[in-house]
Structure formats: structure tokens, C-alpha cells
Design a protein around this motif. Structure first.
Motif, PDB file in Angstrom:
ATOM      1  N   GLU A   9     -22.991  74.413  -2.755  1.00  0.00           N
ATOM      2  CA  GLU A   9     -22.063  75.544  -2.790  1.00  0.00           C
ATOM      3  C   GLU A   9     -22.184  76.403  -1.533  1.00  0.00           C
ATOM      4  OE1 GLU A   9     -20.987  79.484  -5.440  1.00  0.00           O
ATOM      5  OE2 GLU A   9     -22.293  77.965  -6.300  1.00  0.00           O
ATOM      6  N   MET A  10     -23.384  76.584  -1.015  1.00  0.00           N
ATOM      7  CA  MET A  10     -23.569  77.410   0.178  1.00  0.00           C
ATOM      8  C   MET A  10     -22.918  76.753   1.394  1.00  0.00           C
ATOM      9  SD  MET A  10     -24.462  80.269   1.367  1.00  0.00           S
ATOM     10  CE  MET A  10     -25.378  80.946  -0.006  1.00  0.00           C
ATOM     11  N   ASP A  11     -23.083  75.427   1.533  1.00  0.00           N
ATOM     12  CA  ASP A  11     -22.410  74.715   2.631  1.00  0.00           C
ATOM     13  C   ASP A  11     -20.897  74.891   2.522  1.00  0.00           C
ATOM     14  OD1 ASP A  11     -24.769  73.779   3.760  1.00  0.00           O
ATOM     15  OD2 ASP A  11     -24.652  71.819   2.779  1.00  0.00           O
ATOM     16  N   SER A  36     -29.305  84.477   6.301  1.00  0.00           N
ATOM     17  CA  SER A  36     -29.689  84.952   7.621  1.00  0.00           C
ATOM     18  C   SER A  36     -28.956  84.145   8.690  1.00  0.00           C
ATOM     19  CB  SER A  36     -31.196  84.792   7.820  1.00  0.00           C
ATOM     20  OG  SER A  36     -31.519  83.406   7.922  1.00  0.00           O
ATOM     21  N   THR A  37     -28.928  84.704   9.898  1.00  0.00           N
ATOM     22  CA  THR A  37     -28.317  84.014  11.025  1.00  0.00           C
ATOM     23  C   THR A  37     -28.971  82.652  11.237  1.00  0.00           C
ATOM     24  OG1 THR A  37     -27.816  86.125  12.066  1.00  0.00           O
ATOM     25  CG2 THR A  37     -27.818  84.190  13.502  1.00  0.00           C
ATOM     26  N   ALA A  38     -30.308  82.616  11.190  1.00  0.00           N
ATOM     27  CA  ALA A  38     -31.046  81.364  11.402  1.00  0.00           C
ATOM     28  C   ALA A  38     -30.709  80.325  10.329  1.00  0.00           C
ATOM     29  CB  ALA A  38     -32.553  81.630  11.426  1.00  0.00           C
ATOM     30  N   ARG A  43     -27.982  75.264   8.792  1.00  0.00           N
ATOM     31  CA  ARG A  43     -27.045  74.548   7.911  1.00  0.00           C
ATOM     32  C   ARG A  43     -25.885  73.956   8.710  1.00  0.00           C
ATOM     33  NH1 ARG A  43     -26.647  75.092   2.262  1.00  0.00           N
ATOM     34  NH2 ARG A  43     -28.502  75.998   1.347  1.00  0.00           N
ATOM     35  N   VAL A  44     -25.343  74.711   9.667  1.00  0.00           N
ATOM     36  CA  VAL A  44     -24.246  74.200  10.494  1.00  0.00           C
ATOM     37  C   VAL A  44     -24.735  73.010  11.310  1.00  0.00           C
ATOM     38  CG1 VAL A  44     -22.712  74.718  12.446  1.00  0.00           C
ATOM     39  CG2 VAL A  44     -22.946  76.354  10.562  1.00  0.00           C
ATOM     40  N   GLY A  51     -22.081  64.596   9.973  1.00  0.00           N
ATOM     41  CA  GLY A  51     -20.697  64.202  10.186  1.00  0.00           C
ATOM     42  C   GLY A  51     -19.690  64.951   9.351  1.00  0.00           C
ATOM     43  N   VAL A  52     -20.120  66.009   8.665  1.00  0.00           N
ATOM     44  CA  VAL A  52     -19.172  66.815   7.903  1.00  0.00           C
ATOM     45  C   VAL A  52     -18.300  67.616   8.873  1.00  0.00           C
ATOM     46  CG1 VAL A  52     -18.917  68.700   6.226  1.00  0.00           C
ATOM     47  CG2 VAL A  52     -20.671  66.946   5.887  1.00  0.00           C
ATOM     48  N   ILE A  53     -18.933  68.227   9.873  1.00  0.00           N
ATOM     49  CA  ILE A  53     -18.197  68.916  10.932  1.00  0.00           C
ATOM     50  C   ILE A  53     -18.058  67.935  12.085  1.00  0.00           C
ATOM     51  CG2 ILE A  53     -18.203  70.804  12.613  1.00  0.00           C
ATOM     52  CD1 ILE A  53     -19.832  72.442  10.590  1.00  0.00           C
TER      53      ILE A  53
END
Length: 163
Positions: A9-11, A36-38, A43-44, A51-53
Motif C-alpha cells: 500500500e505504501m508503494d 521520511s525522505t530517506a 522505496r523509489v 521495473g515498476v518505474i
């Protein structure tokens, strides 16, 4: 790339936040999703690695560049030996912004942007001259209600592989 990559869910929340504007800072995204930013950065990074992004891209207003004429062109192969050469030749044409292999009466559906109708006619002549193209059918766009729609994931567990 594997199909049906599992995301949590967070992704899904991060993807939804970034899809409207991928230039947003990770700090801004983190504030929206409660990380947090980190943590957002990590996660990104993992979403890219899995390969999601596929890429981060720029969305340009076509009319601002004089590309006010849009058409969808259905393209049929002739069934001969040149059929596999059609898509690579279409990829070389800058006016062809999208190309989809489709089932049905036609083999490809292309989204084409030009400056005006005469320019579309020139593109159609170029497409018809490609060995393996049997015929085309064009549909001219009168108005675009929306495109480049940002993702709005509900946080469900899977994202289909759409590549």
C-alpha cells in the motif's frame, strides 16, 4: 520483467503521489504519505530496480510546440516477409508518438501528432511506403478531453506488467 509485481500500500501511495509530478521532492512525497525522505528514496530506488518505474519523464504541451493535429492511424500488415520490419520503421518516425500492436482487423494502432492535416498526409504516405504495410485507416482527433492521466492506485497488492 516479471508480470504482476507485488507492491504494498505504501508503494502504491508513493506511485500515486509521484505520477502527477515526478519532479516532486522525496521530502514532499514523504510528507504526503507519512514517511521520511530517506524511506521514500529507498522505496523509489527499489521500484526502479524491480521495473515498476520505467523512467522519469517530461510531459510537454504539444500545441505549445505547434503540434496541434492528432490522429490515430490503424495499420495493417500485408502478411509477407516484411511484417517484422514495420514497427522498427515506425519507431524512426518522430510524428509517431505511440505504437500499439493490436488484435483484430489491424495489426498496429499509432498515435500521430503533426502541425496540420497536410503534414499528416505526408506521414501517411511515408507509412504506406514501408514494405509490409498493406493499408491504413485514420481517425482525426477533434478534441482531447484528457491524456497523460496520472496513476491513482488504491493500494491494492498488485500492479500489472503493462510493457
Amino acid at each position: 520483467m516479471q508480470a504482476n509485481i507485488q507492491i504494498d500500500e505504501m508503494d502504491a501511495r508513493i506511485l500515486t503521489a509521484m505520477s502527477a509530478d515526478s519532479r516532486r521532492s522525496y521530502a514532499d512525497v514523504g510528507t504526503e504519505v507519512g514517511l521520511s525522505t530517506a524511506a521514500v528514496h529507498e522505496r523509489v530506488k527499489k521500484l526502479v530496480e524491480r521495473g515498476v518505474i520505467r523512467r522519469f519523464s517530461l510531459s510537454v504541451e504539444p500545441q505549445a510546440l505547434g503540434l496541434a493535429f492528432t490522429a490515430f492511424v490503424a495499420i495493417r500488415n500485408d502478411g509477407g516477409t516484411h511484417c517484422r520490419e514495420v514497427a522498427p520503421r515506425l519507431r524512426e518516425m518522430p510524428e509517431v508518438q505511440e505504437l500499439h500492436s493490436v488484435a483484430g482487423e489491424y495489426d498496429f494502432l499509432a498515435k500521430i501528432r503533426t502541425t496540420h492535416a497536410r503534414a499528416l498526409e505526408d506521414v501517411l504516405y511515408a507509412i504506406k511506403s514501408i514494405p509490409g504495410v498493406a493499408r491504413t485507416t485514420s481517425t482525426v482527433v477533434l478534441n482531447t478531453e484528457f491524456e497523460d492521466r496520472p496513476l491513482r492506485l488504491d493500494g491494492s497488492a498488485t500492479t500489472p506488467d503493462c510493457s
